[in-house]
Each structure stands twice: as C-alpha cells, then as structure tokens.
Design a protein around this motif. Sequence first.
Motif, PDB file in Angstrom:
ATOM      1  N   GLY A   1       0.774  -1.228   0.000  1.00 37.70           N
ATOM      2  CA  GLY A   1       0.000   0.000   0.000  1.00 37.70           C
ATOM      3  C   GLY A   1       0.804   1.275   0.000  1.00 37.70           C
ATOM      4  O   GLY A   1       0.227   2.360   0.152  1.00 37.70           O
ATOM      5  N   GLN A   2       2.118   1.198  -0.191  1.00 43.25           N
ATOM      6  CA  GLN A   2       2.922   2.409  -0.239  1.00 43.25           C
ATOM      7  C   GLN A   2       2.700   3.103  -1.585  1.00 43.25           C
ATOM      8  O   GLN A   2       3.024   2.553  -2.635  1.00 43.25           O
ATOM      9  CB  GLN A   2       4.398   2.078  -0.031  1.00 43.25           C
ATOM     10  CG  GLN A   2       4.711   1.494   1.339  1.00 43.25           C
ATOM     11  CD  GLN A   2       6.193   1.280   1.556  1.00 43.25           C
ATOM     12  OE1 GLN A   2       7.017   1.774   0.783  1.00 43.25           O
ATOM     13  NE2 GLN A   2       6.542   0.555   2.613  1.00 43.25           N
ATOM     14  N   HIS A   3       2.150   4.306  -1.543  1.00 39.04           N
ATOM     15  CA  HIS A   3       1.724   4.986  -2.765  1.00 39.04           C
ATOM     16  C   HIS A   3       2.904   5.300  -3.681  1.00 39.04           C
ATOM     17  O   HIS A   3       2.791   5.175  -4.909  1.00 39.04           O
ATOM     18  CB  HIS A   3       0.977   6.274  -2.405  1.00 39.04           C
ATOM     19  CG  HIS A   3      -0.286   6.030  -1.636  1.00 39.04           C
ATOM     20  ND1 HIS A   3      -1.365   5.374  -2.175  1.00 39.04           N
ATOM     21  CD2 HIS A   3      -0.630   6.323  -0.346  1.00 39.04           C
ATOM     22  CE1 HIS A   3      -2.334   5.289  -1.276  1.00 39.04           C
ATOM     23  NE2 HIS A   3      -1.910   5.854  -0.151  1.00 39.04           N
ATOM     24  N   ARG A   4       4.009   5.721  -3.126  1.00 35.81           N
ATOM     25  CA  ARG A   4       5.165   6.049  -3.974  1.00 35.81           C
ATOM     26  C   ARG A   4       5.675   4.804  -4.687  1.00 35.81           C
ATOM     27  O   ARG A   4       5.995   4.842  -5.878  1.00 35.81           O
ATOM     28  CB  ARG A   4       6.273   6.668  -3.127  1.00 35.81           C
ATOM     29  CG  ARG A   4       7.459   7.169  -3.946  1.00 35.81           C
ATOM     30  CD  ARG A   4       8.405   7.987  -3.079  1.00 35.81           C
ATOM     31  NE  ARG A   4       9.507   8.513  -3.862  1.00 35.81           N
ATOM     32  CZ  ARG A   4      10.643   7.871  -4.080  1.00 35.81           C
ATOM     33  NH1 ARG A   4      10.824   6.658  -3.568  1.00 35.81           N
ATOM     34  NH2 ARG A   4      11.605   8.418  -4.802  1.00 35.81           N
ATOM     35  N   ALA A   5       5.740   3.682  -3.978  1.00 35.73           N
ATOM     36  CA  ALA A   5       6.178   2.434  -4.600  1.00 35.73           C
ATOM     37  C   ALA A   5       5.180   1.982  -5.657  1.00 35.73           C
ATOM     38  O   ALA A   5       5.564   1.468  -6.710  1.00 35.73           O
ATOM     39  CB  ALA A   5       6.354   1.351  -3.537  1.00 35.73           C
ATOM     40  N   GLN A   6       3.889   2.186  -5.401  1.00 36.29           N
ATOM     41  CA  GLN A   6       2.874   1.818  -6.386  1.00 36.29           C
ATOM     42  C   GLN A   6       3.028   2.634  -7.663  1.00 36.29           C
ATOM     43  O   GLN A   6       2.941   2.100  -8.770  1.00 36.29           O
ATOM     44  CB  GLN A   6       1.483   2.015  -5.788  1.00 36.29           C
ATOM     45  CG  GLN A   6       1.133   1.022  -4.691  1.00 36.29           C
ATOM     46  CD  GLN A   6      -0.191   1.336  -4.032  1.00 36.29           C
ATOM     47  OE1 GLN A   6      -0.727   2.443  -4.177  1.00 36.29           O
ATOM     48  NE2 GLN A   6      -0.731   0.375  -3.285  1.00 36.29           N
ATOM     49  N   ARG A   7       3.266   3.927  -7.510  1.00 33.57           N
ATOM     50  CA  ARG A   7       3.410   4.787  -8.684  1.00 33.57           C
ATOM     51  C   ARG A   7       4.662   4.417  -9.479  1.00 33.57           C
ATOM     52  O   ARG A   7       4.616   4.296 -10.709  1.00 33.57           O
ATOM     53  CB  ARG A   7       3.473   6.250  -8.243  1.00 33.57           C
ATOM     54  CG  ARG A   7       3.667   7.232  -9.392  1.00 33.57           C
ATOM     55  CD  ARG A   7       3.600   8.660  -8.888  1.00 33.57           C
ATOM     56  NE  ARG A   7       4.577   8.901  -7.840  1.00 33.57           N
ATOM     57  CZ  ARG A   7       5.864   9.188  -8.072  1.00 33.57           C
ATOM     58  NH1 ARG A   7       6.314   9.250  -9.317  1.00 33.57           N
ATOM     59  NH2 ARG A   7       6.690   9.415  -7.070  1.00 33.57           N
ATOM     60  N   LEU A   8       5.782   4.215  -8.782  1.00 34.63           N
ATOM     61  CA  LEU A   8       7.018   3.868  -9.472  1.00 34.63           C
ATOM     62  C   LEU A   8       6.909   2.517 -10.171  1.00 34.63           C
ATOM     63  O   LEU A   8       7.361   2.351 -11.310  1.00 34.63           O
ATOM     64  CB  LEU A   8       8.180   3.852  -8.473  1.00 34.63           C
ATOM     65  CG  LEU A   8       8.595   5.208  -7.892  1.00 34.63           C
ATOM     66  CD1 LEU A   8       9.674   5.018  -6.834  1.00 34.63           C
ATOM     67  CD2 LEU A   8       9.089   6.132  -8.996  1.00 34.63           C
ATOM     68  N   PHE A   9       6.293   1.557  -9.504  1.00 38.32           N
ATOM     69  CA  PHE A   9       6.174   0.227 -10.103  1.00 38.32           C
ATOM     70  C   PHE A   9       5.241   0.260 -11.311  1.00 38.32           C
ATOM     71  O   PHE A   9       5.505  -0.397 -12.330  1.00 38.32           O
ATOM     72  CB  PHE A   9       5.654  -0.771  -9.065  1.00 38.32           C
ATOM     73  CG  PHE A   9       5.678  -2.190  -9.541  1.00 38.32           C
ATOM     74  CD1 PHE A   9       6.864  -2.899  -9.618  1.00 38.32           C
ATOM     75  CD2 PHE A   9       4.509  -2.827  -9.939  1.00 38.32           C
ATOM     76  CE1 PHE A   9       6.890  -4.206 -10.070  1.00 38.32           C
ATOM     77  CE2 PHE A   9       4.523  -4.133 -10.388  1.00 38.32           C
ATOM     78  CZ  PHE A   9       5.718  -4.829 -10.451  1.00 38.32           C
ATOM     79  N   ALA A  10       4.157   1.019 -11.223  1.00 37.54           N
ATOM     80  CA  ALA A  10       3.235   1.123 -12.354  1.00 37.54           C
ATOM     81  C   ALA A  10       3.919   1.787 -13.549  1.00 37.54           C
ATOM     82  O   ALA A  10       3.765   1.346 -14.695  1.00 37.54           O
ATOM     83  CB  ALA A  10       1.992   1.911 -11.943  1.00 37.54           C
ATOM     84  N   GLU A  11       4.679   2.846 -13.298  1.00 40.54           N
ATOM     85  CA  GLU A  11       5.399   3.506 -14.390  1.00 40.54           C
ATOM     86  C   GLU A  11       6.422   2.565 -15.020  1.00 40.54           C
ATOM     87  O   GLU A  11       6.578   2.529 -16.248  1.00 40.54           O
ATOM     88  CB  GLU A  11       6.079   4.765 -13.865  1.00 40.54           C
ATOM     89  CG  GLU A  11       5.115   5.865 -13.446  1.00 40.54           C
ATOM     90  CD  GLU A  11       5.841   7.049 -12.834  1.00 40.54           C
ATOM     91  OE1 GLU A  11       7.080   6.944 -12.639  1.00 40.54           O
ATOM     92  OE2 GLU A  11       5.184   8.069 -12.543  1.00 40.54           O
ATOM     93  N   LEU A  12       7.119   1.819 -14.184  1.00 40.67           N
ATOM     94  CA  LEU A  12       8.108   0.874 -14.699  1.00 40.67           C
ATOM     95  C   LEU A  12       7.447  -0.219 -15.529  1.00 40.67           C
ATOM     96  O   LEU A  12       7.946  -0.603 -16.595  1.00 40.67           O
ATOM     97  CB  LEU A  12       8.882   0.259 -13.534  1.00 40.67           C
ATOM     98  CG  LEU A  12       9.989  -0.737 -13.888  1.00 40.67           C
ATOM     99  CD1 LEU A  12      11.076  -0.057 -14.695  1.00 40.67           C
ATOM    100  CD2 LEU A  12      10.582  -1.342 -12.628  1.00 40.67           C
ATOM    101  N   LEU A  13       6.317  -0.715 -15.065  1.00 44.08           N
ATOM    102  CA  LEU A  13       5.608  -1.773 -15.785  1.00 44.08           C
ATOM    103  C   LEU A  13       5.092  -1.274 -17.131  1.00 44.08           C
ATOM    104  O   LEU A  13       5.238  -1.947 -18.159  1.00 44.08           O
ATOM    105  CB  LEU A  13       4.455  -2.293 -14.928  1.00 44.08           C
ATOM    106  CG  LEU A  13       3.615  -3.416 -15.529  1.00 44.08           C
ATOM    107  CD1 LEU A  13       4.474  -4.634 -15.813  1.00 44.08           C
ATOM    108  CD2 LEU A  13       2.459  -3.778 -14.597  1.00 44.08           C
ATOM    109  N   VAL A  14       4.503  -0.093 -17.138  1.00 48.29           N
ATOM    110  CA  VAL A  14       3.989   0.466 -18.391  1.00 48.29           C
ATOM    111  C   VAL A  14       5.129   0.710 -19.376  1.00 48.29           C
ATOM    112  O   VAL A  14       5.019   0.406 -20.572  1.00 48.29           O
ATOM    113  CB  VAL A  14       3.213   1.770 -18.110  1.00 48.29           C
ATOM    114  CG1 VAL A  14       2.876   2.480 -19.418  1.00 48.29           C
ATOM    115  CG2 VAL A  14       1.939   1.474 -17.336  1.00 48.29           C
ATOM    116  N   GLY A  15       6.233   1.244 -18.887  1.00 46.03           N
ATOM    117  CA  GLY A  15       7.369   1.487 -19.771  1.00 46.03           C
ATOM    118  C   GLY A  15       7.934   0.202 -20.354  1.00 46.03           C
ATOM    119  O   GLY A  15       8.292   0.143 -21.539  1.00 46.03           O
TER     120      GLY A  15
END
Length: 255
Positions: free
Chosen positions: A117-131
């Motif tokens: 549930g860490q929002h910063r980790a969620q955002r970074l992981f989502a960006e990495l996955l999309v890229g």
Amino acid sequence: MSGRDKDDRQRSATGDDGSLPSLRGAKLTRPTAYEVGYGKPPGAHRFQKGRSGNPKGPGPKGAKNKSKMPALHEERLQQIVLEEAYRTITVRDGERAVTVPMAQAIIRSMAVNAAKGQHRAQRLFAELLVGTETANRRRHDEFLNAAMQYKVEWERELWRRERLGITDLPPPLPHPDHVVIDIRAGTARITGPATPEEKALYDQVARDKAELERNMARLRRQLKRETDPEEQEDIERHLRIGEEALHRMKQALGE
C-alpha cells in the motif's frame, strides 16, 4: 678432608685474596656449532649487518588502489552501473535465502512495498511496468513489420528470377518460405536457417531425414513379411527408435 686442604681448594678457585676470577681482558670465542631452529635461521640466510632486508624499498603509497582513468571513448559509469545491477546478492524469500541479481532484488522490494500500500512504490512500479510493456510492444511491432516486408520483397524477387530464368544467384537466408506470419495472432517466426552455417546444418539434417524415412519404409515392408516373433520384436524396436529420431529432425527443420 682436613680444614687446610679445603682452604687451599677454595683459594685456587677464587684467587689468593679470596675474590672471584675476573673476565676482563679474556678473549671470548664463538661456539663452533650453531643451533638452527625457530628464530635461528641458517647462517647463509641471516640478515647481514648494515644491509637492509628489503633492498628495493616499499612500493609507492596507494599504487594497488589507484584506478586507471577511462579513455575518451569509454563510458566507465555505465559499465559500473551494469555490473552493480547484475551483481548477485542473497535476500530472504519467506523462510529461505535466495541469490538474485541486484536489479531483481530492487524490483522485488518495490513490488512488495507497492502491494503493502505504499503509494510512492505503487506509482514507481506502475510507471516501470507500463514502460517495459510499451518497449516490448514496440520491439514486437518492429520485428513483425520487418518480417512482413522481408517476406513480400523476397517473394517478389524470387518470382522475378524464376520468370527470367535466373538460376545462378544464391537463395536468400532466411528463405521467405521459412518466414511464417500469423496475422491473427500478430506473430512472425523463422522456421529455417538464417545464416550460411545454419543452412549447411539444415541441409544435412534434411538429407539425414530423407535417408531415415527410406530406411523406416524398408523396415515396415520387412516387418510385414517377417514371421519370426523375435525378429518382429527387433524390427519394431528399431522403428520406435527411428520414429523418435524422425520427430527430433522435424522439429529441427521446423516442420
């Protein structure tokens, strides 16, 4: 022993006046035998008086730790980053320890934190996955378009050669017949040789396959005529071995 004899013996050991004998002026001699042992090396290997045990002297300070400056064409930082990214480390995975590259450990830690549930980790992981998925899709589309263009152009060229009777030109590698395009699935794959070395191996496997098929056909005809049960069993065993080898050859040929 009388008292007089005792006094004479004592005076002979100490001197006429009763004092101990003096060593002043006496010449001391080195013992002839030298005991060799711990802390007592042989005489030929002992340090000589007035001569250093390290005649070359100590090396320059920091000589071993001094790094070489990169050349103008080198990108040392990128090399360091890659080496660190793929350096293996040991991490905990539940109840056991596993060895993974540093990059994988970082991504795994990020994914675990995102799942917590860490929002910063969620955002970074989502960006990495999309890229990552976008880059994979782009490479896939580029390969598919290149394969389709290659197949169409070489089919047109081979048709031109056939129409003009040109037979002295080598065929392309890979052959357009070996470039299989699946439009519905959006995939392209190469089922034949793509280099001269692969072509030579491919041709050899094709010849071996044809020879094996002829031998198996002969064994099947022989099996129909054979009446001896032991001979029949032996022929059937050879046929099973041949079928396995034939299956592997077809896989190698992309059939």
